[in-house]
Design an enzyme around this catalytic site. Structure first.
Site, PDB file in Angstrom:
ATOM      1  N   SER A   1       4.064   7.819  -2.962  1.00 53.34           N
ATOM      2  CA  SER A   1       4.062   6.841  -1.883  1.00 53.34           C
ATOM      3  C   SER A   1       5.464   6.743  -1.269  1.00 53.34           C
ATOM      4  O   SER A   1       5.989   7.725  -0.759  1.00 53.34           O
ATOM      5  CB  SER A   1       3.553   5.490  -2.389  1.00 53.34           C
ATOM      6  OG  SER A   1       3.246   4.615  -1.334  1.00 53.34           O
TER       7      SER A   1
ATOM      8  N   ASP B   1      -7.769   8.152   1.355  1.00 52.16           N
ATOM      9  CA  ASP B   1      -6.663   7.201   1.275  1.00 52.16           C
ATOM     10  C   ASP B   1      -6.803   6.155   2.375  1.00 52.16           C
ATOM     11  O   ASP B   1      -6.851   6.489   3.558  1.00 52.16           O
ATOM     12  CB  ASP B   1      -5.342   7.950   1.422  1.00 52.16           C
ATOM     13  CG  ASP B   1      -4.129   7.087   1.123  1.00 52.16           C
ATOM     14  OD1 ASP B   1      -4.249   5.846   1.184  1.00 52.16           O
ATOM     15  OD2 ASP B   1      -3.068   7.654   0.820  1.00 52.16           O
TER      16      ASP B   1
ATOM     17  N   HIS C   1      -5.245   6.526  -2.575  1.00 47.56           N
ATOM     18  CA  HIS C   1      -3.809   6.579  -2.312  1.00 47.56           C
ATOM     19  C   HIS C   1      -3.008   7.116  -3.491  1.00 47.56           C
ATOM     20  O   HIS C   1      -2.070   7.882  -3.304  1.00 47.56           O
ATOM     21  CB  HIS C   1      -3.314   5.181  -1.946  1.00 47.56           C
ATOM     22  CG  HIS C   1      -1.864   5.126  -1.569  1.00 47.56           C
ATOM     23  ND1 HIS C   1      -1.350   5.798  -0.473  1.00 47.56           N
ATOM     24  CD2 HIS C   1      -0.814   4.490  -2.141  1.00 47.56           C
ATOM     25  CE1 HIS C   1      -0.044   5.580  -0.392  1.00 47.56           C
ATOM     26  NE2 HIS C   1       0.307   4.792  -1.383  1.00 47.56           N
TER      27      HIS C   1
END
Length: 284
Positions: A70, A155, A188
């Site tokens: 991320s 995601d 994600h």
């Protein structure tokens, strides 16, 4: 490096160290005396971490690899642009744009402008909505580092379009160093096999709470002890929320232990100057 939730995530580093790699789990946000806001992050902190690890006597010369998830993946891309000491990196589900944090890279060179946090607040859990018509890509191929880019097709935070755009804008002669993998049915966070997973999250840094499930599955923090897994065979289909009810008949059960850390791996807490993290060294 983990994402914008902050803290110190050691599980991936210790798993890699247990397979022979010297690994440094680096905290950069919401840990000890580190910043609590993305806007207060100093990119020199990450350059110092690269220099420190690359010069460590237990690390082979010739360049280090960076793994980021991320926000940590975005920072991995920035490091690929900023220093030739990073020879390869893996980016686990993130965007190619710069959200409020890293400032300058090199003398006179500035990272593309930051998107304001208000854009994220307005977009809710689909962060990418706050970046429409504002996409500025990191040219992570600059120093010829090898790039492994992993994405989840489903995601809900960052669109896979960003990854495809990144590949499309990369100079053709640089594309041989990039591998993009998009996993179908994946969200994600893309985690190593057999680690606990979760279906919701809470980001105190961004002030975003998409909602916590009734029975949240939490990540194990202490990697020096095993993750204990109990397997049970029951006589009917029972929803997870009702599993512990008195009427549930367990036919058989067993207790399994899954270790993150091999018993030969050394765990070293790092507080070198401003650096905060944990170094994992495999047996020599």
């Amino acid at each position: 490096m983990f994402g914008s939730t902050g803290g110190l995530a050691e599980f991936r580093a210790v798993l890699m160290a247990s397979r022979g790699f010297a690994c440094f789990a680096l905290a950069y946000l919401r840990c000890d005396d580190l910043p609590t806001s993305l806007a207060d992050i100093d990119f020199d902190y990450f350059l110092d971490a690269v220099d420190w690890l690359a010069s460590h006597p237990s690390v082979q010369p010739g360049g280090i690899g960076v793994v980021g998830t991320s926000k940590g993946g975005e920072l991995a891309f920035l490091l690929g642009m900023a220093t030739d000491q990073v020879s390869e990196f893996s980016r686990l589900r993130t965007s190619n744009v710069n959200i409020p944090s890293a400032a300058s890279i090199g003398e006179g060179s500035v990272v593309p402008r930051c998107i304001q946090l208000d854009d994220l607040y307005k977009s809710g859990r689909d962060f990418w909505k706050g970046f429409e018509n504002q996409i500025l890509l990191h040219q992570a191929w600059t120093n010829n580092a090898k790039i492994l880019y992993l994405c989840g097709e489903d995601d809900g935070v960052w669109r896979t379009d960003f990854a495809n755009t990144f590949i499309g804008t990369c100079p053709e002669e640089k594309r041989k160093n990039i591998e993009l993998i998009i996993y179908p049915g994946t969200g994600h966070l893309i985690e190593p096999p057999y680690v606990p997973v979760f279906t919701s999250w809470n980001n105190k840094t961004l002030g975003v709470d998409p909602g916590v499930s009734k029975d949240p599955l939490l990540r194990k923090r202490d990697v020096t002890t095993p993750f204990v897994l109990k397997l049970s065979v029951i006589d009917d289909h029972v929803p997870f929320a009702d599993f512990h009810m008195a009427t549930t008949v367990v036919l058989a059960s067993d207790r399994l232990e899954r270790w993150y850390k091999h018993n030969t791996v050394r765990r070293i807490v790092v507080r070198e100057g401003s650096l905060r993290g944990t170094l994992f060294l495999p047996a020599e």
